[in-house]
Design an enzyme around this catalytic site. Structure first.
Site, PDB file in Angstrom:
ATOM      1  N   ASP A 102      41.410 -29.028  17.809  1.00 47.32           N
ATOM      2  CA  ASP A 102      42.303 -29.755  16.897  1.00 47.32           C
ATOM      3  C   ASP A 102      41.769 -29.661  15.477  1.00 47.32           C
ATOM      4  OD1 ASP A 102      43.399 -30.699  19.240  1.00 47.32           O
ATOM      5  OD2 ASP A 102      42.383 -32.650  19.098  1.00 47.32           O
TER       6      ASP A 102
HETATM    7  N1  URA Z   1      40.135 -32.213  23.375  1.00 45.77           N
HETATM    8  C1  URA Z   1      40.761 -32.732  22.302  1.00 45.77           C
HETATM    9  O1  URA Z   1      41.334 -33.814  22.383  1.00 45.77           O
HETATM   10  N2  URA Z   1      40.729 -32.030  21.159  1.00 45.77           N
HETATM   11  C2  URA Z   1      40.093 -30.853  21.012  1.00 45.77           C
HETATM   12  O2  URA Z   1      40.089 -30.277  19.930  1.00 45.77           O
HETATM   13  C3  URA Z   1      39.443 -30.332  22.139  1.00 45.77           C
HETATM   14  C4  URA Z   1      39.478 -31.019  23.313  1.00 45.77           C
END
Ligand code: URA
Length: 239
Positions: A102
């Site tokens: 993310d």
């Molecule tokens: N889980 C999440 O919530 N975000 C990420 O970037 C990776 C795993």
């Protein structure tokens, strides 16, 4: 591969521009001899503008992704490709991320132009574990570890339960979570389902490969030993 095509594929410019570069003598071997378009010089012995060429196809690299960067080639705002040399964005075959993080997650992010390697890493059969350091908004309730390890946890709007995940409690708002699959926003959604909220998320390891020696925003090419480490278990301490 013909020199013009090789250079164009590496992102040095269009084929026309590469014909011009060769004509002007900007492409040489290590002894300074100008190379012609039909030269059969080994990749590692070719210089462009006196600099060794970017690595040949088969690149695997590890970036320590900072917060605020998106895993995309063309979204608005800061992109993970902004942290790599410009040419890497336009290489052929494309250099893609292996999975995503993310925008507000930092840490280990792999890139490759090797489709076979990419599929090997993301294949459920490989079960490459991913380790996350998680900071929570509220103290743990105490039963999260049992729920996450159960293999029965369902996330909203999904039809298959999550694979068992391992929770290591560091203190009541800091944990290390190891996942054996990668679903959309998985860590955040797992904690949201327990009534908590993730305030900081760092991926520290992909398999046994960690971020040692890489500051945020830095990247490095992986050796064969690094690539093997991806398919080995992370150290128990998360180090
Ligand atoms: N889980 C999440 O919530 N975000 C990420 O970037 C990776 C795993």
């Amino acid at each position: 591969m013909r020199l013009v095509k090789l250079l164009a594929n590496l992102g040095y410019g269009s084929r026309k521009e590469m014909q011009t570069a060769i004509r002007h003598g900007w492409v040489t071997d290590r002894e300074g001899n100008r190379l012609k378009a039909d030269a059969r010089t080994a990749h590692e012995d070719i210089l462009f503008d006196d600099e060794p060429l970017d690595p040949a196809q088969g690149v695997v690299l590890l970036l320590n992704k900072p917060l605020g960067y998106t895993c995309s080639t063309k979204d608005q705002g800061r992109l993970v490709y902004d942290l790599l040399p410009d040419r890497f964005r336009v290489r052929k075959p494309v250099l893609s991320t292996i999975g995503r993080l993310d925008k507000e997650t930092s840490g280990a992010l792999l890139f490759t132009d090797d489709g076979t390697f990419l599929h090997r890493v993301i294949s459920p059969k490989s079960e490459v574990p991913k380790v996350y350091e998680v900071t929570l908004d509220r103290p743990l309730k105490g039963d999260e570890g049992i729920l996450f390890a159960s293999g029965e946890m369902m996330l909203e709007s999904e039809v298959k339960p999550l694979k068992p995940a391992d929770l290591e409690v560091l203190d009541d708002t800091h944990v290390r979570l190891t996942l054996h699959e990668g679903r959309y926003h998985q860590v955040r959604r797992m904690f949201a389902a327990t009534g908590n909220h993730v305030t900081a998320l760092i991926r520290s390891h992909i398999g046994g490969l960690g971020l040692t020696g890489l500051d945020e925003g830095e990247w490095r090419l992986l050796s064969d030993a690094d690539k093997d480490a991806i398919f080995s278990a992370p150290a128990a301490s998360g180090q």
